[in-house]
Motif scaffolding. Structure first.
Motif, PDB file in Angstrom:
ATOM      1  N   MET A   1     -69.673 -62.506  46.877  1.00 12.52           N
ATOM      2  CA  MET A   1     -70.768 -61.553  46.735  1.00 12.52           C
ATOM      3  C   MET A   1     -72.068 -62.299  46.476  1.00 12.52           C
ATOM      4  SD  MET A   1     -71.217 -58.471  43.950  1.00 12.52           S
ATOM      5  CE  MET A   1     -71.464 -59.645  42.611  1.00 12.52           C
ATOM      6  N   SER A 138     -69.810 -51.150  33.488  1.00 15.48           N
ATOM      7  CA  SER A 138     -70.221 -51.679  34.787  1.00 15.48           C
ATOM      8  C   SER A 138     -71.718 -51.922  34.827  1.00 15.48           C
ATOM      9  CB  SER A 138     -69.820 -50.718  35.913  1.00 15.48           C
ATOM     10  OG  SER A 138     -70.545 -49.503  35.800  1.00 15.48           O
ATOM     11  N   SER A 140     -75.091 -52.108  37.900  1.00 15.88           N
ATOM     12  CA  SER A 140     -75.519 -51.955  39.295  1.00 15.88           C
ATOM     13  C   SER A 140     -76.885 -52.595  39.480  1.00 15.88           C
ATOM     14  CB  SER A 140     -75.561 -50.479  39.703  1.00 15.88           C
ATOM     15  OG  SER A 140     -76.553 -49.775  38.967  1.00 15.88           O
ATOM     16  N   ARG A 162     -75.743 -51.430  44.524  1.00 11.79           N
ATOM     17  CA  ARG A 162     -74.329 -51.826  44.501  1.00 11.79           C
ATOM     18  C   ARG A 162     -73.888 -51.917  43.048  1.00 11.79           C
ATOM     19  NH1 ARG A 162     -70.315 -54.513  47.425  1.00 11.79           N
ATOM     20  NH2 ARG A 162     -68.883 -55.694  46.091  1.00 11.79           N
ATOM     21  N   ASN A 163     -72.753 -51.307  42.746  1.00 11.88           N
ATOM     22  CA  ASN A 163     -72.221 -51.296  41.389  1.00 11.88           C
ATOM     23  C   ASN A 163     -70.943 -52.126  41.331  1.00 11.88           C
ATOM     24  OD1 ASN A 163     -70.215 -50.052  39.283  1.00 11.88           O
ATOM     25  ND2 ASN A 163     -72.237 -49.394  38.602  1.00 11.88           N
ATOM     26  N   ASP A 164     -70.823 -52.954  40.294  1.00  8.85           N
ATOM     27  CA  ASP A 164     -69.633 -53.769  40.089  1.00  8.85           C
ATOM     28  C   ASP A 164     -69.133 -53.583  38.661  1.00  8.85           C
ATOM     29  OD1 ASP A 164     -69.296 -55.412  42.610  1.00  8.85           O
ATOM     30  OD2 ASP A 164     -71.382 -55.853  42.123  1.00  8.85           O
ATOM     31  N   LYS A 166     -67.317 -54.305  35.074  1.00  7.08           N
ATOM     32  CA  LYS A 166     -67.158 -55.486  34.244  1.00  7.08           C
ATOM     33  C   LYS A 166     -65.679 -55.870  34.160  1.00  7.08           C
ATOM     34  CE  LYS A 166     -71.247 -54.522  31.417  1.00  7.08           C
ATOM     35  NZ  LYS A 166     -71.772 -54.241  30.057  1.00  7.08           N
ATOM     36  N   THR A 167     -65.421 -57.106  33.808  1.00  9.93           N
ATOM     37  CA  THR A 167     -64.044 -57.588  33.697  1.00  9.93           C
ATOM     38  C   THR A 167     -63.277 -56.748  32.685  1.00  9.93           C
ATOM     39  OG1 THR A 167     -64.768 -59.842  34.202  1.00  9.93           O
ATOM     40  CG2 THR A 167     -62.605 -59.582  33.180  1.00  9.93           C
ATOM     41  N   VAL A 173     -63.817 -49.583  40.546  1.00 12.29           N
ATOM     42  CA  VAL A 173     -63.900 -50.518  41.670  1.00 12.29           C
ATOM     43  C   VAL A 173     -65.353 -50.622  42.111  1.00 12.29           C
ATOM     44  CG1 VAL A 173     -61.565 -50.038  42.461  1.00 12.29           C
ATOM     45  CG2 VAL A 173     -63.462 -48.661  43.331  1.00 12.29           C
ATOM     46  N   SER A 174     -65.671 -51.698  42.801  1.00 14.09           N
ATOM     47  CA  SER A 174     -67.031 -51.877  43.317  1.00 14.09           C
ATOM     48  C   SER A 174     -67.355 -50.768  44.310  1.00 14.09           C
ATOM     49  CB  SER A 174     -67.167 -53.243  43.995  1.00 14.09           C
ATOM     50  OG  SER A 174     -66.955 -54.289  43.075  1.00 14.09           O
ATOM     51  N   HIS A 175     -68.602 -50.318  44.269  1.00 13.72           N
ATOM     52  CA  HIS A 175     -69.013 -49.262  45.186  1.00 13.72           C
ATOM     53  C   HIS A 175     -70.520 -49.314  45.387  1.00 13.72           C
ATOM     54  CE1 HIS A 175     -69.343 -47.495  41.120  1.00 13.72           C
ATOM     55  NE2 HIS A 175     -70.396 -46.855  41.608  1.00 13.72           N
ATOM     56  N   THR A 176     -70.993 -48.591  46.365  1.00 15.17           N
ATOM     57  CA  THR A 176     -72.423 -48.487  46.620  1.00 15.17           C
ATOM     58  C   THR A 176     -72.860 -47.045  46.428  1.00 15.17           C
ATOM     59  OG1 THR A 176     -72.074 -48.133  48.983  1.00 15.17           O
ATOM     60  CG2 THR A 176     -72.423 -50.406  48.245  1.00 15.17           C
TER      61      THR A 176
END
Length: 212
Positions: A1, A138, A140, A162-164, A166-167, A173-176
């Motif tokens: 990414m 998360s 973004s 875009r959103n990711d 955190k561990t 899940v990642s999304h837009t």
């Protein structure tokens, strides 16, 4: 990414950036001409007084139109666009800073599914922008943004992000997604909607309050 970074943004209803560039070019040419004339005049005067001085090409290049344009653009991009009078002329609102966000994720019938809180950090210059929203689970970052000067609604901020997660954030899940925020004239509050897709099909509302 690819690591998030500041990106260009559009200003609808503002002063055309190409036109601003032409104004800067004309100003740079005028300022450069005045500086070169002043420098050569000073050298001639020094020679008349018996001093052995010259204007080396390197010095003349420092006051050339290209160098002056670069300096003017840097000042505009860094600070000048935020000056009250110039900001009004450019029609680029200063929305940089930290905002507190209260969000609501909605059901299909409009009822509240759950509420959440976030911090929105906006980094802005005259030609670049980054919107960073972080929650406990998360974060973004904006990919594209546009600011519209609407004669009816006021200032409208539209951005794609875009959103990711955190561990360790379970179930995420990642999304837009995209958001449309209407900013109050005093630039202290904003309200709007967000829509997620490509990994998380949710939508809702947000209310931002700018920190002093």
């Amino acid at each position: 990414m690819i690591a998030p970074q500041e990106h260009e943004y559009s200003v609808m209803g503002g002063l055309n950036r190409a036109k601003v560039g032409r104004y800067l070019s004309m100003a740079a040419s005028a300022i450069s001409g005045a500086l070169v004339f002043t420098l050569l005049t000073a050298v001639d005067l020094a020679k008349q007084l018996g001093m052995h001085v010259n204007a080396p090409p390197t010095l003349l290049s420092l006051v050339g139109a290209g160098a002056v344009f670069g300096l003017l653009y840097w000042v505009l991009n860094k600070w000048a666009w935020k000056w009250p009078g110039l900001c009004l002329a450019l029609k680029v609102p200063n929305i940089s800073g930290t905002w507190d966000c209260i969000g609501r994720t909605l059901e299909a019938d409009g009822s509240i599914k759950y509420e959440w809180q976030a911090t929105v950090t906006i980094v802005q210059s005259w030609d670049k922008l980054r919107i960073r929203l972080t929650t406990q689970q998360s974060g973004s970052s904006s990919i594209f943004a546009a600011i519209a000067n609407d004669s009816v609604d006021g200032i409208v901020l539209l951005y794609h992000y875009r959103n990711d997660p955190k561990t360790g954030a379970a179930g995420l899940v990642s999304h837009t997604g995209c958001s449309v925020m209407t900013i109050a004239p005093e630039l202290n509050t904003a309200t709007g909607d967000y829509f997620n897709g490509r990994g998380r099909m949710t939508f809702g509302t947000m209310h931002w309050t700018r920190r002093n």
